[in-house]
Design an enzyme around this catalytic site. Structure first.
Site, mmCIF file in Angstrom:
data_model
loop_
_atom_site.group_PDB
_atom_site.id
_atom_site.type_symbol
_atom_site.label_atom_id
_atom_site.label_comp_id
_atom_site.label_asym_id
_atom_site.label_seq_id
_atom_site.Cartn_x
_atom_site.Cartn_y
_atom_site.Cartn_z
ATOM 1 N N GLU A 174 0.819 -1.226 0.000
ATOM 2 C CA GLU A 174 0.000 0.000 0.000
ATOM 3 C C GLU A 174 0.850 1.272 0.000
ATOM 4 O O GLU A 174 0.635 2.169 0.837
ATOM 5 C CB GLU A 174 -0.967 -0.014 1.190
ATOM 6 N N GLU A 293 -5.222 -8.328 -0.804
ATOM 7 C CA GLU A 293 -5.927 -8.087 0.458
ATOM 8 C C GLU A 293 -7.383 -7.860 0.121
ATOM 9 O O GLU A 293 -7.711 -6.886 -0.571
ATOM 10 C CB GLU A 293 -5.367 -6.860 1.211
#
Ligand code: AHR
Length: 503
Positions: A174, A293
């Site tokens: 991320e 995810e």
């Protein structure tokens, strides 16, 4: 009069081979995922390495093929070197992502041992936050180089004679998110990923790399981040990552249960972005998708997390909570979306395995209990392997705040030529009415029903708990009506199904 729906399915309309890695999960050093989850040396069921045997058993039952490790936000501040060598010499470090103390009792070698016990491949992530190309290439050398070099010999000295041969590697986590330790602009990250990836692939040319795509669809830089980082690092990229968590908080049931529509839009946007960049850079390979995810932020964990102070007065805070039946329905639908994009989605990691947004939870010193989302994951992972076939749904629709004309039916089909099995996963997301549904097949001479598993509860808020762990579980359903190439059954309101046939 009872509502009716139809699902059409043609044996010739193949989407692609289902990559079993879409049934992967994730383990991050955070909360009680590692310590108190997979690792609890004082537990009566702990094995000689301190790993809980009951956890290992469930991972095997779920047939999870691969697990992403060690994060997550934790990754961006992690020194992998802290986690190898004699345990009593390892430092306790401050984990600035979760405001916690990381004891480093479990590191690369311990985790690899656990992975072997659970029969899971490792999807290893390298820190591109506080660290970079040097630490990343050293970790590949430590894990995958045969021997005779500094890092590979250190691995041997630490007890692992043979290289681990880890194939899949994530380039950070991320990195678009302002919350990420040492978050970067797309240009900065793209260059760093390119240079790190080049070195990593020089150490081991057999590895595959996952580039960090956007961490959600509401972040302002989505999806231009993805296009920019791909442009920078197309050469070394095999997959781009997608992340998304759904939540009923600030939403409503109708929108929530249609959440996989948003997931599919995201998948299709990123496929288009990959292919746009492929043309732009005159690339000859196709970049695939790693949805590494995905999951649901359940109400309880959201509320618990909101209470965190995120300072050292509140270190090692825990947000643990439970999933309800509605969460299980959306989980089932999201898995269908991955199957229905089998041609491009090759990896998907449900986040996370245990004790945080988890498939199951562990009581300290006590038993393990399965969350509601465990069951659709279990059946889809075990039976959703083979070739994905396209299904066309024709039935009632509804409109809600975020979507128009949402089909109450959701479905996915997988054919396994070897076993001569056809498995259909179906959801009736109508919360008010049952739906008589006819499956219309083409290309199957004779189908025999093997089993029909139904997951249904009148109460969408129903949860399993440690005291009542089997409160919401699936059941076998009586056989439907089969006539040549047609099969009819009733799908209860708010229900998930797996129907298996042999042919
Ligand atoms: O709660 C898990 C966190 O969610 C992961 O660390 C991060 O990657 C995501 O934002």
């Amino acid at each position: 009069m009872q509502k009716k729906g139809k699902i059409y399915l043609d044996r010739q309309y193949e989407i692609g081979e289902v990559d079993k890695r879409i049934y992967s999960s994730m383990i991050e050093h955070m909360e009680r995922v590692v310590y108190g989850g997979i690792y609890e040396p004082d537990h009566p069921l702990a094995d000689e390495d301190g790993f809980r045997r009951d956890v290992i058993e469930l991972v095997r039952e779920l047939q999870i093929p691969m697990i992403r490790y060690p994060g997550g936000n934790f990754l961006s501040g992690y020194n992998w070197e802290d986690g190898v060598g004699p345990v009593d010499k390892r430092p306790v470090r401050l984990d600035l992502a979760w405001i916690a103390e990381e004891p480093n009792l479990v590191g690369t070698d311990e985790y690899m041992k656990w992975a072997a016990k659970t029969d899971t491949e490792v999807n290893m992530a390298v820190n591109l936050g506080t660290r970079g190309a040097d630490a990343a290439r050293n970790l590949v050398e430590y894990c995958n180089y045969e021997g005779g070099s500094y890092w590979s010999d250190l691995r041997k000295k630490n007890g692992a004679e043979k290289p681990y041969g880890i194939k899949t590697w994530c380039l950070g986590n991320e990195m678009d998110g302002p919350w990420q330790i040492c978050h970067k602009t797309p240009e900065e990250y793209g260059r760093l990923a390119l240079e790190s990836g080049r070195l990593m692939k020089k150490v081991d040319k057999n590895i595959e790399l996952v580039l960090c795509g956007s961490s959600n669809t509401s972040i302002a830089t989505y999806p231009s981040w993805d296009a920019k980082v791909l442009e920078e690092a197309y050469d070394i990229t095999d997959y781009i990552s997608l992340h998304n968590y759904f939540s009923i908080v600030d939403s409503n049931m109708k929108d929530f249960l249609a959440g996989n529509i948003e997931l599919e839009r995201q998948i299709e946007t990123i496929i288009a972005t990959c292919d746009f960049v492929k043309s732009k850079v005159r690339g000859d390979k196709t970049v695939h998708l790693s949805f590494d995810e995905w999951g649901i932020w359940n109400r309880e964990e959201t509320a618990n997390r909101a209470k965190w102070k995120f300072d050292w007065s509140d270190k090692n805070a825990i947000s643990e909570g439970s999933y309800n039946f509605a969460d299980a329905l959306l989980t089932g639908a999201m898995l269908m979306s991955f199957i229905n994009h089998s041609d491009r989605v090759k990896i998907a990691c449900q986040a996370q395995l245990v004790n945080h947004l988890s498939l199951f939870n562990c009581i300290k010193g006590g038993k393990i209990w399965k969350q509601t989302i465990y069951y659709p994951f279990l059946y889809t992972s075990v039976y959703g392997r083979g070739t994905a076939l396209k299904t066309i749904m024709d039935g009632p629709v509804y409109s809600c705040e975020s979507y128009e004309r949402v089909s109450v039916l959701e479905s996915a089909a997988v054919i396994n030529e070897e076993k001569r099995n056809l498995t259909i996963f179906v959801l009736n997301r109508d919360t008010e009415e049952d739906l008589e549904t006819e499956f219309v097949f083409r290309g199957f001479e004779e189908l025999r029903e093997i089993e029909h598993i139904v997951y249904h509860d009148e109460d969408l808020e129903a949860v399993n708990t440690p005291e009542n762990p089997d409160y919401v579980i699936p059941h076998k359903k009586a056989a439907g009506r089969i006539e040549k190439e047609s099969y009819t059954t009733v799908l209860e309101k708010s229900s998930w199904h797996m129907i298996r046939f042999e042919y």
